[in-house]
Scaffold this active site. Structure first.
Site, PDB file in Angstrom:
ATOM      1  N   CYS A   2     -29.812 -45.458 -27.268  1.00 37.03           N
ATOM      2  CA  CYS A   2     -29.170 -46.648 -27.834  1.00 37.03           C
ATOM      3  C   CYS A   2     -29.535 -46.887 -29.299  1.00 37.03           C
ATOM      4  O   CYS A   2     -30.682 -46.722 -29.698  1.00 37.03           O
ATOM      5  CB  CYS A   2     -29.588 -47.897 -27.075  1.00 37.03           C
ATOM      6  SG  CYS A   2     -29.297 -47.784 -25.329  1.00 37.03           S
ATOM      7  N   ARG A  27     -28.473 -39.788 -31.990  1.00 39.95           N
ATOM      8  CA  ARG A  27     -29.440 -40.129 -30.943  1.00 39.95           C
ATOM      9  C   ARG A  27     -28.861 -39.925 -29.552  1.00 39.95           C
ATOM     10  O   ARG A  27     -29.618 -39.905 -28.570  1.00 39.95           O
ATOM     11  CB  ARG A  27     -29.858 -41.608 -31.077  1.00 39.95           C
ATOM     12  CG  ARG A  27     -30.512 -41.919 -32.402  1.00 39.95           C
ATOM     13  CD  ARG A  27     -30.470 -43.399 -32.673  1.00 39.95           C
ATOM     14  NE  ARG A  27     -31.491 -44.118 -31.954  1.00 39.95           N
ATOM     15  CZ  ARG A  27     -32.617 -44.567 -32.484  1.00 39.95           C
ATOM     16  NH1 ARG A  27     -32.869 -44.358 -33.742  1.00 39.95           N
ATOM     17  NH2 ARG A  27     -33.484 -45.229 -31.772  1.00 39.95           N
ATOM     18  N   TRP A  74     -26.625 -45.699 -24.391  1.00 41.16           N
ATOM     19  CA  TRP A  74     -26.896 -44.566 -23.516  1.00 41.16           C
ATOM     20  C   TRP A  74     -27.250 -45.184 -22.171  1.00 41.16           C
ATOM     21  O   TRP A  74     -28.248 -45.893 -22.046  1.00 41.16           O
ATOM     22  CB  TRP A  74     -28.051 -43.743 -24.079  1.00 41.16           C
ATOM     23  CG  TRP A  74     -28.324 -42.483 -23.337  1.00 41.16           C
ATOM     24  CD1 TRP A  74     -27.660 -41.293 -23.450  1.00 41.16           C
ATOM     25  CD2 TRP A  74     -29.363 -42.264 -22.362  1.00 41.16           C
ATOM     26  NE1 TRP A  74     -28.207 -40.362 -22.617  1.00 41.16           N
ATOM     27  CE2 TRP A  74     -29.248 -40.925 -21.939  1.00 41.16           C
ATOM     28  CE3 TRP A  74     -30.354 -43.066 -21.815  1.00 41.16           C
ATOM     29  CZ2 TRP A  74     -30.095 -40.369 -20.986  1.00 41.16           C
ATOM     30  CZ3 TRP A  74     -31.204 -42.517 -20.866  1.00 41.16           C
ATOM     31  CH2 TRP A  74     -31.067 -41.184 -20.464  1.00 41.16           C
ATOM     32  N   ASN A 103     -31.708 -52.450 -26.800  1.00 43.57           N
ATOM     33  CA  ASN A 103     -32.175 -51.081 -26.551  1.00 43.57           C
ATOM     34  C   ASN A 103     -33.464 -51.235 -25.755  1.00 43.57           C
ATOM     35  O   ASN A 103     -34.320 -52.030 -26.122  1.00 43.57           O
ATOM     36  CB  ASN A 103     -32.446 -50.409 -27.918  1.00 43.57           C
ATOM     37  CG  ASN A 103     -33.092 -49.045 -27.781  1.00 43.57           C
ATOM     38  OD1 ASN A 103     -33.136 -48.476 -26.700  1.00 43.57           O
ATOM     39  ND2 ASN A 103     -33.570 -48.512 -28.896  1.00 43.57           N
ATOM     40  N   GLY A 104     -33.589 -50.494 -24.641  1.00 45.10           N
ATOM     41  CA  GLY A 104     -34.807 -50.592 -23.840  1.00 45.10           C
ATOM     42  C   GLY A 104     -34.468 -50.863 -22.384  1.00 45.10           C
ATOM     43  O   GLY A 104     -33.312 -50.715 -21.973  1.00 45.10           O
ATOM     44  N   GLU A 482     -39.285 -22.876 -22.859  1.00 44.69           N
ATOM     45  CA  GLU A 482     -38.359 -23.453 -23.834  1.00 44.69           C
ATOM     46  C   GLU A 482     -36.989 -22.757 -23.749  1.00 44.69           C
ATOM     47  O   GLU A 482     -35.946 -23.410 -23.827  1.00 44.69           O
ATOM     48  CB  GLU A 482     -38.971 -23.334 -25.241  1.00 44.69           C
ATOM     49  CG  GLU A 482     -38.064 -23.692 -26.403  1.00 44.69           C
ATOM     50  CD  GLU A 482     -37.561 -25.135 -26.408  1.00 44.69           C
ATOM     51  OE1 GLU A 482     -37.971 -25.929 -25.540  1.00 44.69           O
ATOM     52  OE2 GLU A 482     -36.725 -25.450 -27.273  1.00 44.69           O
ATOM     53  N   LYS A 486     -33.541 -24.686 -22.963  1.00 41.05           N
ATOM     54  CA  LYS A 486     -32.364 -24.636 -23.854  1.00 41.05           C
ATOM     55  C   LYS A 486     -31.131 -24.233 -23.061  1.00 41.05           C
ATOM     56  O   LYS A 486     -30.072 -24.821 -23.194  1.00 41.05           O
ATOM     57  CB  LYS A 486     -32.561 -23.615 -24.989  1.00 41.05           C
ATOM     58  CG  LYS A 486     -33.446 -23.991 -26.118  1.00 41.05           C
ATOM     59  CD  LYS A 486     -32.988 -25.133 -26.974  1.00 41.05           C
ATOM     60  CE  LYS A 486     -33.487 -26.442 -26.420  1.00 41.05           C
ATOM     61  NZ  LYS A 486     -34.623 -27.042 -27.060  1.00 41.05           N
ATOM     62  N   GLU A 489     -30.024 -27.088 -20.630  1.00 45.07           N
ATOM     63  CA  GLU A 489     -29.543 -28.289 -21.325  1.00 45.07           C
ATOM     64  C   GLU A 489     -28.103 -28.166 -21.791  1.00 45.07           C
ATOM     65  O   GLU A 489     -27.326 -29.098 -21.674  1.00 45.07           O
ATOM     66  CB  GLU A 489     -30.364 -28.497 -22.610  1.00 45.07           C
ATOM     67  CG  GLU A 489     -31.601 -29.282 -22.466  1.00 45.07           C
ATOM     68  CD  GLU A 489     -32.262 -29.469 -23.824  1.00 45.07           C
ATOM     69  OE1 GLU A 489     -32.496 -30.609 -24.195  1.00 45.07           O
ATOM     70  OE2 GLU A 489     -32.555 -28.462 -24.517  1.00 45.07           O
ATOM     71  N   HIS A 505     -45.798 -14.652  -6.391  1.00 46.37           N
ATOM     72  CA  HIS A 505     -46.350 -15.749  -5.589  1.00 46.37           C
ATOM     73  C   HIS A 505     -45.267 -16.714  -5.123  1.00 46.37           C
ATOM     74  O   HIS A 505     -45.576 -17.828  -4.718  1.00 46.37           O
ATOM     75  CB  HIS A 505     -47.429 -16.491  -6.388  1.00 46.37           C
ATOM     76  CG  HIS A 505     -48.594 -15.623  -6.740  1.00 46.37           C
ATOM     77  ND1 HIS A 505     -49.477 -15.154  -5.798  1.00 46.37           N
ATOM     78  CD2 HIS A 505     -48.981 -15.096  -7.922  1.00 46.37           C
ATOM     79  CE1 HIS A 505     -50.385 -14.393  -6.391  1.00 46.37           C
ATOM     80  NE2 HIS A 505     -50.103 -14.338  -7.679  1.00 46.37           N
ATOM     81  N   LYS A 604     -30.647 -37.854 -27.997  1.00 49.20           N
ATOM     82  CA  LYS A 604     -31.492 -37.175 -28.973  1.00 49.20           C
ATOM     83  C   LYS A 604     -32.838 -37.868 -29.134  1.00 49.20           C
ATOM     84  O   LYS A 604     -33.860 -37.230 -29.302  1.00 49.20           O
ATOM     85  CB  LYS A 604     -30.753 -37.162 -30.323  1.00 49.20           C
ATOM     86  CG  LYS A 604     -31.468 -36.428 -31.420  1.00 49.20           C
ATOM     87  CD  LYS A 604     -31.381 -34.942 -31.199  1.00 49.20           C
ATOM     88  CE  LYS A 604     -32.216 -34.150 -32.180  1.00 49.20           C
ATOM     89  NZ  LYS A 604     -32.530 -32.819 -31.633  1.00 49.20           N
TER      90      LYS A 604
HETATM   91  C1  F6R Z   1     -34.829 -30.718 -25.790  1.00 47.08           C
HETATM   92  C2  F6R Z   1     -35.330 -31.841 -26.542  1.00 47.08           C
HETATM   93  C3  F6R Z   1     -36.185 -32.820 -25.817  1.00 47.08           C
HETATM   94  C4  F6R Z   1     -37.195 -33.471 -26.775  1.00 47.08           C
HETATM   95  C5  F6R Z   1     -37.949 -34.600 -26.048  1.00 47.08           C
HETATM   96  C6  F6R Z   1     -39.000 -35.211 -26.932  1.00 47.08           C
HETATM   97  O1  F6R Z   1     -34.035 -29.874 -26.559  1.00 47.08           O
HETATM   98  O2  F6R Z   1     -35.040 -32.009 -27.697  1.00 47.08           O
HETATM   99  O3  F6R Z   1     -36.822 -32.257 -24.732  1.00 47.08           O
HETATM  100  O4  F6R Z   1     -38.089 -32.512 -27.220  1.00 47.08           O
HETATM  101  O5  F6R Z   1     -37.040 -35.585 -25.660  1.00 47.08           O
HETATM  102  O6  F6R Z   1     -38.447 -35.707 -28.105  1.00 47.08           O
HETATM  103  P1  F6R Z   1     -39.281 -35.890 -29.411  1.00 47.08           P
HETATM  104  O7  F6R Z   1     -39.672 -34.552 -29.909  1.00 47.08           O
HETATM  105  O8  F6R Z   1     -38.350 -36.591 -30.360  1.00 47.08           O
HETATM  106  O9  F6R Z   1     -40.470 -36.725 -29.058  1.00 47.08           O
END
Ligand code: F6R
Length: 609
Positions: A2, A27, A74, A103-104, A482, A486, A489, A505, A604
């Site tokens: 948000c 975001r 969001w 927001n929250g 990671e 990726k 996601e 295992h 984001k």
């Molecule tokens: C995945 C991604 C998220 C962020 C996580 C933490 O691609 O970007 O997993 O890494 O939400 O966000 P930050 O780094 O902003 O604390």
């Protein structure tokens, strides 16, 4: 997640609110809206589409005004639908007196909803936000600032809110507790927003509100009270916020552009690093590093994986014990604090609610040595930590983090060398060799990016799969994690990562001819063991997709597909390997036709718990 923008001015603020929302789009959101004070009435426009569509909608109905608020939502409570989009009105849309954005998460919303329903309020949404709008309306006795100060005392949870009232046309009141909010000061006009970037181009005079602050914005004045209702002086900072994302240029998506920016932004992040110097992490860093005897890393998601990689580096090179914790777990679990710990938070946005709360928790346990690795110099995380290293990835628009991750790794490697130096574990020759390798990173990454055509060929296979396994060993295990994150996601292919030795295992049961197994195969001390793990996969018919270092002597064959990495990069190898996995995820998603930059359900900047 948000975003909030609000303004009180003597000119039409619709363009400012819309521009602010556009700047907050990165975001992540699923609906948006604007409310304005128009001829003694409250009017609003809401949309479950993009801000650009909301802008058209506003132009069609000619919604202009001098006082108003805007929001990107969001969804948490209630589906992403128009009736749940903010701003929320009270008592109801035809006769609204109060307009509010939030927001929250309000934890006691059920209880408040019951109370307000009994008072006759009719709810038009499933949101926790509408509860606050009705609460403010119910408590209103002619002074909005006063009312909001009283109303927030009834809220449990996290909030940043902005409110205005039909009866006070030149006033916006805002408050924050646990969610970010800033005030922007103009000439005879004032603003509020979730971050300074939203106001770039409008004002650079910014006040960062503190926890519990309530602010009264009028045309020629702003007035802040703290959590106890006492007048509060807050410093005004001149903030040169990024003016948003650059053009896409030759790229199809921001994510692709950001992957290809990595050579430059890693160079930028390490610019000015002429040697290993504790001061690079802030004044007094040497004294802090000298006092600590362990490291606790707190982060979420991708940032957590950069922390996991750093654990391998710090323990091996600096010989300092490291614990890496998922912030949302750490903040609630019983742990054994040690004041001689360096608490390191890692965050791209610097506003992640869980990481901020974990930091606060660590401090409350008496751990005062705090450092953040963060991409946003003006963020709450940087303000809350004593020491900071600002990565210079620039604005990352793609929701899936790429360049922010590799710049974090670059900064964490520098931290590793610094801790090693302070502990007398880094010779001049080692320092010079490591620095040489770091300076060469941009060209080493450029060589990995040149593998794109080969990776595209693999992505076509992946696009048809619903599952994938990722294997890595040692410091490449977090890179496997990671890579899997990726892929899931942005392509929505289910992917899991394992340390390769763990396969037998349990996860081996999943391996059939249908299962692609991505293997990170650097030529390190574990390579022979990794080759045995690969045999275990092949023996069950699994298809191996191997990123092998040039000198690791793994060749393509039946069921074994190999892409050769340009060079064996020693300790910094994770930074190269992850770039190839980013490209694999990107092209698999592209082949599946997903919305790469805005994957479903994700935001984001995760500013709620
Ligand atoms: C995945 C991604 C998220 C962020 C996580 C933490 O691609 O970007 O997993 O890494 O939400 O966000 P930050 O780094 O902003 O604390």
């Amino acid at each position: 997640m948000c975003g909030i923008v609000g303004a009180v001015a003597q000119r039409n603020i619709t363009p400012i609110l819309v521009e602010g929302l556009k700047r907050l789009e990165y975001r992540g959101y699923d609906s948006c809206g604007v409310a304005l004070h128009v001829n003694g009435k409250l009017e609003r426009s809401r949309s479950t589409s993009r801000v650009a569509d909301l802008e058209k909608q506003l132009a069609e109905v000619g919604l202009d005004g001098f006082t108003g608020i805007a929001h990107t939502r969001w969804a948490t409570h209630g589906a992403p639908a128009s009736h749940n989009a903010h701003p929320h009105f009270s008592p109801n849309s035809d006769n609204a007196r109060i307009a509010l954005v939030h927001n929250g998460i309000i934890e006691n919303h059920d209880e408040l909803r019951a109370e307000l329903t009994a008072l006759g309020y009719v709810f038009q949404s499933q949101t926790d936000t509408e509860v606050i709008a009705h609460l403010v309306d119910h408590m209103y006795q002619g002074d909005l600032f006063d009312t909001v100060q009283q109303a927030v005392k009834r809220l449990h949870g996290a909030y940043a809110i902005a409110v205005f009232c039909r009866e006070e046309p030149h006033r916006v009141v805002a408050a924050r507790q646990g969610s970010p909010l800033i005030v922007g000061l103009g000439q005879g006009e004032n603003f509020v927003a979730s971050d300074a970037m939203a106001l770039a181009g409008t004002t650079d005079q910014i006040i960062y509100l503190e926890e519990g602050d309530v602010v009264d914005l009028q045309l020629g004045r702003t007035w802040i009270v703290d959590v106890n209702g006492r007048p509060a002086e807050r410093a005004v900072k001149t903030v040169h916020a990024h003016t948003g994302a650059a053009e896409l240029g030759p790229y199809r998506h921001y994510m692709q552009k950001e992957i290809f920016e990595q050579p430059r932004v890693i160079g930028d992040t390490l610019e000015g690093v002429t040697g290993v110097m504790p001061e690079l992490f802030g004044d007094g860093a040497y004294q802090v590093f000298k006092q600590i005897d362990k490291v606790l890393i707190l982060a979420c998601g991708t940032s957590y994986y950069s922390g996991l990689t750093a654990k391998y580096w710090i323990e091996s090179i600096a010989k300092v014990p490291v614990n890496v914790e998922i912030a949302s777990e750490y903040r609630y679990r019983d742990s054994v604090p040690d004041p001689k710990t360096l608490v390191v938070t890692i965050s791209q946005s610097g506003e992640t609610a869980d990481t901020l709360a974990a930091l606060k928790h660590a401090r409350s346990l008496g751990m005062e040595h705090t450092l953040t690795i963060c991409n946003v110099a003006t963020s709450a995380m940087v303000r809350e930590c004593k020491l900071a290293y600002i990565t210079r990835a620039g604005v990352e628009v793609g929701v899936a983090s790429t360049k922010a991750f590799t710049t974090q790794l670059a900064a964490l490697f520098l931290l590793t060398l610094t801790l090693a130096q302070v502990n007398g574990r880094l010779t001049d020759e080692e320092e010079s060799n490591h620095l040489k390798a770091m300076r060469h990173l941009p060209s080493a990454i450029t060589a990995v990016l040149a593998l794109e055509p080969q990776i595209i060929a693999w992505a076509d296979d992946f696009a048809r799969k619903e599952n994938a396994l990722f294997l890595g060993r040692g410091m490449h295990y977090p890179i496997a994690l990671e890579g899997a994150l990726k892929l899931k996601e942005i392509s929505y292919i289910h992917a899991e990562a394992y340390p390769a030795g763990e396969l037998k295992h349990g996860p081996l049961a999943l391996v059939t001819e249908e299962m692609p197994v991505v293997t990170i195969a650097p030529n390190d001390t574990l390579i022979e063991k990794l080759k045995s793990n690969m045999q275990e996969v092949r023996a069950r018919g699994g298809q191996l997709y191997v990123f092998a270092d040039a000198d690791s002597r793994i060749t393509s064959g039946d069921g074994v597909h190999v892409i050769r990495m340009p060079e064996n990069y020693g300790q910094l190898s994770p930074i190269l390997h992850v770039v190839s996995l980013q490209l694999l995820a990107y092209h698999s998603a592209l082949a599946r036709g997903t919305d790469v930059d805005k994957p479903r359900n994700l935001a984001k900047s995760v500013t709620v718990e």
